[in-house]
Design an enzyme around this catalytic site. Sequence first.
Site, PDB file in Angstrom:
ATOM      1  N   ASP A 130       0.810  -1.218   0.000  1.00 42.58           N
ATOM      2  CA  ASP A 130       0.000   0.000   0.000  1.00 42.58           C
ATOM      3  C   ASP A 130       0.846   1.272   0.000  1.00 42.58           C
ATOM      4  O   ASP A 130       0.334   2.357  -0.289  1.00 42.58           O
ATOM      5  CB  ASP A 130      -0.921   0.021   1.221  1.00 42.58           C
ATOM      6  CG  ASP A 130      -1.948  -1.093   1.209  1.00 42.58           C
ATOM      7  OD1 ASP A 130      -2.190  -1.648   0.119  1.00 42.58           O
ATOM      8  OD2 ASP A 130      -2.498  -1.413   2.262  1.00 42.58           O
TER       9      ASP A 130
ATOM     10  N   MET B 169      -5.775  -3.406  -4.586  1.00 40.76           N
ATOM     11  CA  MET B 169      -5.629  -3.291  -3.135  1.00 40.76           C
ATOM     12  C   MET B 169      -5.279  -1.858  -2.736  1.00 40.76           C
ATOM     13  O   MET B 169      -4.898  -1.038  -3.560  1.00 40.76           O
ATOM     14  CB  MET B 169      -4.580  -4.276  -2.632  1.00 40.76           C
ATOM     15  CG  MET B 169      -5.089  -5.701  -2.526  1.00 40.76           C
ATOM     16  SD  MET B 169      -3.886  -6.805  -1.759  1.00 40.76           S
ATOM     17  CE  MET B 169      -4.952  -8.196  -1.355  1.00 40.76           C
TER      18      MET B 169
ATOM     19  N   ARG C 232      -5.546  -0.627   1.442  1.00 38.07           N
ATOM     20  CA  ARG C 232      -6.379  -0.650   2.647  1.00 38.07           C
ATOM     21  C   ARG C 232      -6.788   0.745   3.114  1.00 38.07           C
ATOM     22  O   ARG C 232      -7.930   0.983   3.488  1.00 38.07           O
ATOM     23  CB  ARG C 232      -5.617  -1.359   3.771  1.00 38.07           C
ATOM     24  CG  ARG C 232      -6.385  -1.539   5.062  1.00 38.07           C
ATOM     25  CD  ARG C 232      -5.449  -2.004   6.165  1.00 38.07           C
ATOM     26  NE  ARG C 232      -4.428  -1.004   6.429  1.00 38.07           N
ATOM     27  CZ  ARG C 232      -3.340  -1.218   7.172  1.00 38.07           C
ATOM     28  NH1 ARG C 232      -3.143  -2.413   7.681  1.00 38.07           N
ATOM     29  NH2 ARG C 232      -2.454  -0.260   7.384  1.00 38.07           N
TER      30      ARG C 232
ATOM     31  N   GLN D  24      -1.499  -9.231  -6.434  1.00 37.51           N
ATOM     32  CA  GLN D  24      -0.596  -8.076  -6.311  1.00 37.51           C
ATOM     33  C   GLN D  24       0.504  -8.311  -5.277  1.00 37.51           C
ATOM     34  O   GLN D  24       1.509  -7.614  -5.266  1.00 37.51           O
ATOM     35  CB  GLN D  24      -1.407  -6.833  -5.916  1.00 37.51           C
ATOM     36  CG  GLN D  24      -2.396  -6.403  -6.975  1.00 37.51           C
ATOM     37  CD  GLN D  24      -3.536  -5.601  -6.385  1.00 37.51           C
ATOM     38  OE1 GLN D  24      -3.496  -4.384  -6.358  1.00 37.51           O
ATOM     39  NE2 GLN D  24      -4.559  -6.293  -5.888  1.00 37.51           N
TER      40      GLN D  24
END
EC number: 2.7.1.11
Length: 360
Positions: free
Chosen positions: A142, A184, A186, A286
């Site tokens: 991330d 993705m 988060r 990923q």
Amino acid sequence: MGERKRIGILTSGGDCAGLNAVIRAVTRCAVDVHGWEVLGICRATQGLMSRPPQVMRLEPHKVDPILMMGGTILGTTNKGDPFAFSMPDGSVRDRSPEIIEGYHLLDLDALIGIGGDGSLAILRKLAQQGGIKLVGIPKTIDNDVGITERSIGFDTAVNIATEAIDRLHFTAASHDRVMIVEVMGRDAGHIALNAGIAGGAHIILIPEIAYKIENVCRYVKKRQAQGLDYSIVVVSEAVCTEAGETIEQTKSLGECRLGGIGQYLADRIAKGTGAETRVTVLGHTQRGGIASPLDRILASSFGVAAVELIAEGKYDHIVTWQNRQIISVPIAQAIQNYRVVDPEDTLVKTARGLGICLGD
């Protein structure tokens, strides 16, 4: 060479590409350059809970082949807060003393912890409570660890997402479809923004910029009016509904995970534009696969730098990438804030300059 040391290394939190490259770099630098011993701790802090602690002795000849391998040879976990650990009988127990005892049973001089902000916060609390000499290395696809510009795993995740977008252009154009790619992210939209620009997406939606579905539909219709009957939408899994509701999916064991915003958007875009829509959720693809060259280089640099911090006796610090160089900062400072996408970020301005719709 200075005093011979025995150091431990563990990987904590979700896996990502580049973790094995760090393990390799730490081992080679610690053993070949400093003459130390390196113990790999299995399954993160759970390995320190076991009796005896679960470890593997790491040697340069054993780790040389793992440079490009995905995942982590040490194993990892992103479940279980050691300060409130869920037991099989449903009770909750503080197991931090067991982890601290495991560290000391191994007679370690220092510990290198590779993790994201959550894992590093837990490791730091354990270190302060139990006299553990800790050095941190940031990893997360991330890319949201506060002070570092890059974390291990991010570049590979962007590459994988970009390749998927590249492939979807052709099938979208062939069938005049709106293709939605859910990636993705988060708490931050870095993967969506970077992969969306690199992959030539027409619409990019990230949690940091509020959107209106009518704006998205208007953009799709505009392309249709121009004879461009297909569109590529990239959306971060953390994007909420227009009402600000988080979309989650309940898994078989009762766990809730982010996911589903892609289908939410597909239903509304289809209704608002009449376009046939399809959703591709990249999910854990990923995290896996061969680490990109950039992630291998970053991981190798971080691993060597972490060993040198131990040699200097500089603990409770994390290695970071800033202004094209490695700078160590206190762990508390590094994880104080999430690194989210600034709406005034250069890449946001780049996307707008390319005519990409951000939904606002």
